[in-house]
Scaffold this motif. Sequence first.
Motif, PDB file in Angstrom:
ATOM      1  N   THR A 198      -8.003   5.571 -35.358  1.00 25.31           N
ATOM      2  CA  THR A 198      -6.964   4.698 -35.671  1.00 25.31           C
ATOM      3  C   THR A 198      -6.549   3.640 -34.437  1.00 25.31           C
ATOM      4  O   THR A 198      -6.145   3.989 -33.490  1.00 25.31           O
ATOM      5  CB  THR A 198      -5.701   5.291 -36.131  1.00 25.31           C
ATOM      6  OG1 THR A 198      -6.003   6.298 -37.128  1.00 25.31           O
ATOM      7  CG2 THR A 198      -4.471   4.443 -36.947  1.00 25.31           C
ATOM      8  N   LEU A 199      -6.340   2.398 -34.990  1.00 27.19           N
ATOM      9  CA  LEU A 199      -5.812   1.382 -34.346  1.00 27.19           C
ATOM     10  C   LEU A 199      -4.624   0.804 -34.962  1.00 27.19           C
ATOM     11  O   LEU A 199      -4.736   0.597 -36.235  1.00 27.19           O
ATOM     12  CB  LEU A 199      -6.834   0.155 -33.916  1.00 27.19           C
ATOM     13  CG  LEU A 199      -8.115   0.372 -33.339  1.00 27.19           C
ATOM     14  CD1 LEU A 199      -8.930  -0.868 -33.102  1.00 27.19           C
ATOM     15  CD2 LEU A 199      -7.705   1.041 -31.703  1.00 27.19           C
ATOM     16  N   ALA A 200      -3.404   0.540 -34.478  1.00 29.14           N
ATOM     17  CA  ALA A 200      -2.333   0.088 -34.772  1.00 29.14           C
ATOM     18  C   ALA A 200      -1.611  -1.093 -34.164  1.00 29.14           C
ATOM     19  O   ALA A 200      -1.808  -0.992 -32.969  1.00 29.14           O
ATOM     20  CB  ALA A 200      -1.247   1.478 -35.152  1.00 29.14           C
ATOM     21  N   SER A 201      -0.935  -1.787 -34.975  1.00 32.19           N
ATOM     22  CA  SER A 201      -0.035  -2.941 -34.146  1.00 32.19           C
ATOM     23  C   SER A 201       0.798  -3.203 -34.896  1.00 32.19           C
ATOM     24  O   SER A 201       1.144  -3.156 -36.160  1.00 32.19           O
ATOM     25  CB  SER A 201      -1.034  -4.162 -34.140  1.00 32.19           C
ATOM     26  OG  SER A 201      -2.460  -3.925 -33.658  1.00 32.19           O
ATOM     27  N   SER A 202       2.099  -3.825 -34.249  1.00 33.17           N
ATOM     28  CA  SER A 202       3.293  -4.204 -34.919  1.00 33.17           C
ATOM     29  C   SER A 202       3.817  -5.497 -34.117  1.00 33.17           C
ATOM     30  O   SER A 202       4.087  -5.157 -32.552  1.00 33.17           O
ATOM     31  CB  SER A 202       4.106  -3.039 -35.023  1.00 33.17           C
ATOM     32  OG  SER A 202       5.435  -3.471 -35.258  1.00 33.17           O
TER      33      SER A 202
END
Length: 918
Positions: A399-403
């Motif tokens: 999983t790659l996540a950004s915010s």
Amino acid sequence: MSFQKSSHTFTKIHLKGLRTNSLHILFALSFTVFINTFSFAQELPTKNKEIPPTRVKDTAVVKVDSLFNTKEIDSIQQDSVKKTEFLKDIVKYKAKDSVITDILSQKIYLYNDTQINYQDLEITAGVMVIDYGKNLVYAGRLKDSTGYTQKPVFTQGANIIKPDSIIFNTKNKKAIIFNSVTEQSGGTIISERTKKENDSVFFIGRGKFTTSENIEDPEYYFLMDKAKIVPNKKVVTGFTQMYIYDVPTPIALPFAFFPMSKKQSSGIIFPSFGEDTGNDRGYFLQNGGYYFAINDHVDLAVLGDYYTNGSYGLRLESTYATRYKYRGNVAFRYENLLNSERGFPDFSQNTIYNIRWSHSQDAKANPNSRFSASVNLGSSQFFQQSINQINQANRLNNTLASSVSYSKTFQGEPQVNLNLTATHSQNTNTQSVNLTLPTVQASMGRVFPFAPKSGAKKGAIHNINFQINSRAEYRINTTDSLFGKSEMFDDALAGMRHSIPVNTNFKVFNYFNVGVNANFEESWALNTINRFYDSALDEVVTVEQNGFDRFLTYNVGASVGTTLYGMYNFQKEGKNPKIQAIRHVIRPSLSYTVTPAFDQYYETYEVMDANGTTTEDFTRFENSLFGSPGNRFSSNVGLSIGNNIEAKVRSKDSTKTEGEKVFLLNNLNFATSYDIAADSLNLRPVRVTGGTQILNNKMNINFGLTLDPYALDSNNNKINTLNFNNGGSVFRMTSANLNISYSLSNDSFSGKGDDDKDEEADKRAATANGRTDDLFGKTQDFADKRLGDKDRDKEKGEDKNDFYNYKMPWNLRLVYATNYTNVRRENTISSNSLMFTGDVEVSPRWSVGASSGYDFQNQGFTFTQLRFERDLLSWRMNFTWIPFSNQTSWNFFIGIKSNLLKDLKYDQRRQPDQSLGN
């Protein structure tokens, strides 16, 4: 002859017969001017009594020199040209033992702890001679039975030189320095003979340049035949050769340039070279490029790789910061990878990229608004295929996540909060990408309309409160292959939801907390559907419709809870047992929620088949962003019970009279619910979770299980029959999980904690966007190693001794995890593994580490990494090896720690075999 003495200084003045010619008169005048100019701050001793004058007959014949002309003196005094002295400021000097002034030789001798100050110049030494006739200052060491002490220290502005001796001209500020040691921007220059030309230029002969901390016996140095030094700017040398422990090496250059600027400066980043034998990419140049020092707030590094088979990579890395406002960094990586050679059957080409952005705002910058960013997006196979790093935390994480978010608070009554967020979530296995561009949330603070203007709120009426929340969202669901293309917007959804929660709480019988709540939600949709049966096509047709539509839902509920305490005391009169008391805390809670059926939002359509005509229900909000309204009435009763058990034990410290509190069971929770309005399967499964810490909080144990009260039929489908009525037990365990972690080190047995090490692991995990430990190995970014590594000893603040003691620092982390599944009589353990990571310092500067584990389910080793590191004082050497799996690789690195000479290194590695994505 006259003498003057004091406890600190001794001054000796020789006066011989004066001749009455003009030369002696001028000498007397010049000496008077010299004394007034230097302003030597020597205090004369106070006289206890008056000394009577003594007449002495002078036998010298006094004659007036025929060359002496009073008219010439008058003409000099009346000269229109203004005369200036060679000294522009007061010269101050002092010595601990004695100061001797010899007027005949025009010299001043200072002995022991001497010091002279003139403008920005300061010289301290063991002995010093001031030759004011020649405008020279000599400074040297003191010699005693033990050798030489009090070496001179020459300080001018920010430049500090520590020689054996020095000769300084006070008129032109030139100097000759012998056996000097000078620190320049992280490096040290040791010179046999140095000539100071002016404040900004030094020339040296037979000089050594090193970054070693051991100046007396440096591990390595560059011997410079001659060199020119501009302090804090540059060093330009002639023939230069590298020596390791005074042994010459073949590393030599006809000339060299060492930048010494304390400020950021642009320059070339030299690449490393080698050969990629794992994927037949040939020879390569990696991590070469240019560094741009744009200004004091932002920089940019442009790096590139090139392989002889045509593969290449590009990286842009920038760091920015403004004090007391914000700081962050941006990185973009692009790699075009070719395997084998064009025309060969095993040739393949793949393009991958990755974008990272981290931004944080100083808390003091603006208390009412905040902007932050944490971005990690790119190709799903980037961390699996990238050839310039080994990032196992991201390689094994799917999983790659950004915010990216901005929040603003509007102070007042009530307070209003506004939040704007863009998020990204990417599954590297399925290559699905979910984006919200953006999400806008607005909320109003709680309002108590019936609360008194002063005093505490009491009762149900006073505690009635409500909020207003709004959320608008634009959501995109796409794939890795369509990301960045116009097709990614084809299935985008947009919508908005408003909610108004109304709550109150009060106490009943002083022991029960009662809460009543109601929640109203209105959802706006821009995407709806229409569904009907097409008899011509003999199929159900669904048509997507664009346009504004809305639906309203609500529910009401109530809850009651309390806290029960149970105590068992083991203490008796005259006895102090090890376990003094046990306390059990129970927090039961009962809730009731009613959700009506919203049939008004449902429509029907008829379907004709061989069995006749049937009617189906659907809602036009079926594919809306915030879901669809329910068409089933729900009357749900929920029950939850929380427990924790703690003990009071006798303190190990005999001086303490009070016992110590320890947790036997941090938490043990039970939760279930019963739907009164359901036609079947009214009772929901019971969920049990718990956790505790034992062995002085070094071992964490967490567990969970799901208990289903209903039985299965012969096809393993759940039926509306209780399990114990079907001949089974009261509950069926459908799933369970157990996780045990244990951390220990040599400090665990010396009374010291491991909290600092855990914090360091958490920081590494936050950076790597992976686990909070090194169970998947330590990350190695070969591109960033040049720009970001630090001296490990300085980073940890360690002071390693030359002599090793009996302690051998080490740390070990063990994690055991298992999962059980039995939803449809599988009765299988889906995962069962034991993993560990640890490091051992076998000597003060040798470190060995490993990360591995064993998968009991698949009967094989988990990801394994072996690490060897050697601290070579000014150098660092490490070797990492992944011995098996499809990521088999190794890396060897040796290089200088100092950022000044970080390009001087040797780096050799074998890349993992190429893993192509689907």
